[in-house]
Design a protein around this motif. Structure first.
Motif, PDB file in Angstrom:
ATOM      1  N   SER A   1      17.536  25.038 -23.780  1.00 26.41           N
ATOM      2  CA  SER A   1      17.242  24.432 -25.070  1.00 26.41           C
ATOM      3  C   SER A   1      17.796  25.265 -25.914  1.00 26.41           C
ATOM      4  O   SER A   1      17.251  26.606 -26.024  1.00 26.41           O
ATOM      5  N   LYS A   2      18.111  24.967 -27.233  1.00 16.70           N
ATOM      6  CA  LYS A   2      17.888  25.945 -28.526  1.00 16.70           C
ATOM      7  C   LYS A   2      16.407  25.476 -29.131  1.00 16.70           C
ATOM      8  O   LYS A   2      15.865  24.605 -28.786  1.00 16.70           O
TER       9      LYS A   2
ATOM     10  N   ALA B   1      21.124  28.635 -26.642  1.00 18.62           N
ATOM     11  CA  ALA B   1      20.321  27.642 -25.802  1.00 18.62           C
ATOM     12  C   ALA B   1      19.900  28.559 -24.546  1.00 18.62           C
ATOM     13  O   ALA B   1      20.538  28.469 -23.173  1.00 18.62           O
ATOM     14  N   THR B   2      19.098  29.394 -24.851  1.00 13.79           N
ATOM     15  CA  THR B   2      18.476  30.341 -23.969  1.00 13.79           C
ATOM     16  C   THR B   2      16.809  29.942 -23.433  1.00 13.79           C
ATOM     17  O   THR B   2      16.558  30.398 -22.412  1.00 13.79           O
TER      18      THR B   2
ATOM     19  N   GLY C   1       8.324  27.615 -22.248  1.00 16.23           N
ATOM     20  CA  GLY C   1       9.530  28.341 -21.382  1.00 16.23           C
ATOM     21  C   GLY C   1      10.019  29.870 -21.826  1.00 16.23           C
ATOM     22  O   GLY C   1       9.551  30.376 -22.687  1.00 16.23           O
ATOM     23  N   LEU C   2      11.046  30.094 -20.921  1.00 15.60           N
ATOM     24  CA  LEU C   2      11.286  31.609 -21.051  1.00 15.60           C
ATOM     25  C   LEU C   2      12.934  31.619 -21.308  1.00 15.60           C
ATOM     26  O   LEU C   2      13.450  30.829 -20.851  1.00 15.60           O
ATOM     27  N   LEU C   3      13.191  32.779 -21.731  1.00 24.13           N
ATOM     28  CA  LEU C   3      14.758  33.029 -22.018  1.00 24.13           C
ATOM     29  C   LEU C   3      15.370  33.227 -20.654  1.00 24.13           C
ATOM     30  O   LEU C   3      14.949  33.951 -19.980  1.00 24.13           O
ATOM     31  N   GLY C   4      16.541  32.759 -20.718  1.00 20.33           N
ATOM     32  CA  GLY C   4      17.547  33.189 -19.533  1.00 20.33           C
ATOM     33  C   GLY C   4      18.900  33.264 -20.051  1.00 20.33           C
ATOM     34  O   GLY C   4      19.111  32.319 -20.852  1.00 20.33           O
TER      35      GLY C   4
ATOM     36  N   GLN D   1      22.762  26.970 -17.246  1.00 19.41           N
ATOM     37  CA  GLN D   1      23.496  27.164 -18.382  1.00 19.41           C
ATOM     38  C   GLN D   1      24.941  26.867 -17.952  1.00 19.41           C
ATOM     39  O   GLN D   1      25.745  26.193 -18.502  1.00 19.41           O
ATOM     40  N   LYS D   2      25.317  27.578 -16.857  1.00 21.88           N
ATOM     41  CA  LYS D   2      26.688  27.442 -16.362  1.00 21.88           C
ATOM     42  C   LYS D   2      27.033  25.800 -16.112  1.00 21.88           C
ATOM     43  O   LYS D   2      28.175  25.492 -16.535  1.00 21.88           O
ATOM     44  N   GLU D   3      26.267  25.433 -15.451  1.00 21.00           N
ATOM     45  CA  GLU D   3      26.698  23.835 -15.150  1.00 21.00           C
ATOM     46  C   GLU D   3      26.830  22.822 -16.276  1.00 21.00           C
ATOM     47  O   GLU D   3      27.188  22.113 -16.248  1.00 21.00           O
TER      48      GLU D   3
END
Length: 485
Positions: free
Chosen positions: A112-113, A120-121, A49-52, A58-60
């Motif tokens: 996830s962390k 958790a990015t 996966g990739l960073l966001g 995340q906000k949800e």
């Protein structure tokens, strides 16, 4: 000699190359990808996966990390050795990139962390079938390849690029070879995204402190031999910081193998002198741990446990897990242990005494005896050497002892081509090489000096985001040149 013309030519069809090509095509450019392998994706097919940052996902879930906080954490972690403007643009773009991929049909699991102390990015790709895990991002690559096809991007597989074509200091195309011979592609802009040098022992030995197969046992994705980096240097590009995306594994086991489960825990780690060398709680952070291991003799370390700890983990579960190992339990370890006993192993050692364990591993016998004696006493009084949390201070005094050998490894390489925050390739004098851009691993010198594990997803995240930046900037460069002409 066959000749082709296009607006943008992308060298490499991995995550960054596909992102660059799709972005340029979405802006109306004609694009060609030349890929030396017989499929797209490269090392991204192995990724998860990739960073966001500040994504809707995340906000949800009330994950409140802001872009400003992520930028500060990134720059603090790298001690401002990274290009701050490039890092800021990358982080600021990351949420939009997650949505961009979702519009292609890519689904993500929970952000996830990587380990408890990280953020958790990590937006792990959800495969069409099965649970998220290693190689999950191959699903994303499939979606990106289909999107590139839909936009009319011409993808030439098994077509390795040989050189860049320069005219009056400007890069105007490339030369390559396919099954029918040599060809030239002339373009308004060229983007290098060839995935680094993880499959080149020569590059690793020359440009990093490690020697593959001797003191580093990293993944080697076939074909990632530094081609793009070398052709950029040949065209006048400056060398930027180069390193490996370091982690630590039991050598030649494939990484995060089940055999590691009870050993990748905050118990006793010793070097060949039989001495502890760090607070084993740090084991959850692969970068910090590999840095400590790399300082030891022969760059190896051994995690030591006993049958009592194995029984504890079987009954109560492991002390530490990460997202990669969370789907495993001790039954996985027991299966691999039996296989190792049956077939032999050069990383797992089992003994009935400290003396026997020292003989099998090559650890200094007297040093190991002293260390375990002192450690067992410290389990009662506290760890005065490194201050390890007392809940992890469990004596090693069972009837059977186990040791697992660890050494530096890496997911791949990092860096090589110097770019600016516009992903333009620079010379030693910081002058832009007109028409030339670089993205992804070839230009990932922002993880400097270490991979920024506290913000997981950085390698694939930088690849996709820098690819999008390069695709956009290349098209803008072409438009500007047309206006000037």
């Amino acid at each position: 000699m066959r000749e082709f013309e296009t607006d943008v030519v992308v060298i490499g069809g991995g995550a960054s190359g596909l992102a660059a090509a799709i972005t340029a095509a979405e802006k109306g450019a004609q694009v060609m990808i030349l890929e030396k392998a017989n499929s797209t994706g490269g090392c991204a097919n192995m990724a998860m996966g990739l960073l966001g940052v500040e994504t809707k996902l995340q906000k949800e879930r009330l994950i409140g990390l802001t872009r400003e906080e992520a930028f500060e954490k990134f720059m603090d972690y790298t001690h401002w050795r990274s290009d701050a403007k490039l890092v800021k643009k990358y982080i600021d773009k990351s949420a939009d990139t997650i949505e961009w991929l979702q519009e292609m049909g890519v689904e993500f699991a929970l952000p996830s962390k990587y380990f408890p102390g990280s953020e958790a990015t990590w937006h792990i790709v959800k495969p069409k079938t099965g649970n998220p895990g290693l190689r999950a991002a191959a699903t994303m690559i499939k979606a990106m390849t289909e999107r590139a096809d839909e936009l009319g991007v011409k993808i030439l597989l098994e077509t390795p690029v040989k050189n860049l074509i320069k005219e009056d200091g400007e890069v105007i195309g490339i030369t390559a070879n396919d099954k029918d011979g040599e060809l030239e592609v002339y373009a308004g802009a060229v983007i290098i995204s060839t995935g680094g040098f993880g499959d080149s022992p020569e590059f690793i030995k020359k440009y990093t402190p490690y020697e593959w197969g001797k003191d580093i046992f990293s993944y080697r994705i076939p074909g990632l031999t530094g081609d793009g980096i070398q052709m950029a240097w040949d065209a006048g590009a400056a060398k930027d910081y180069m390193s490996m995306e370091l982690v630590f594994f039991a050598p030649n086991t494939g990484g995060y193998a089940p055999i590691e489960l009870p050993f990748r825990q905050p118990n006793v780690f010793v070097n060949l002198d039989g001495k502890r060398f760090y607070n084993e709680e740090v084991v959850e952070n692969p970068v910090f741990s590999v840095n400590a291991i790399s300082r030891q003799k022969n760059r190896v370390a051994f995690s030591i446990i006993d049958d009592k700890l194995i029984e504890k983990y079987e009954e109560n579960g492991l002390d530490l897990i990460n997202v990669v190992t969370s789907s495993m339990d001790m039954s996985y370890f027991n299966h691999e242990k039996e296989e190792a006993i049956k077939n032999g192993s050069d990383v797992l050692f089992i003994a009935d005494s400290i003396e026997e364990l020292a003989e099998k591993t090559g650890i200094d016998k007297e040093g190991l005896k002293t260390t375990l004696k002192n450690y067992n006493e410290a389990c009662k009084t506290g760890d005065k050497d490194f201050g390890k949390n007392h809940k992890y201070m469990l004596p090693i005094d069972g009837s059977k002892l186990y040791a697992l050998k660890f050494a530096p490894s890496a997911y791949g390489s990092l860096g090589g081509i110097k770019i600016n925050d516009m992903t333009e390739v620079l010379t030693d004098e910081f002058k832009v090489i007109s028409g030339l851009y670089a993205a992804g691993t070839d230009a990932n010198s922002v993880c400097n000096p270490d991979y920024v594990f506290i913000l997981p997803g950085n390698t694939l995240g930088f690849a996709v985001n820098s690819g999008r930046m390069a695709g956009n900037n290349a098209v803008e460069y072409i438009k500007t040149n047309l206006v000037e002409e």
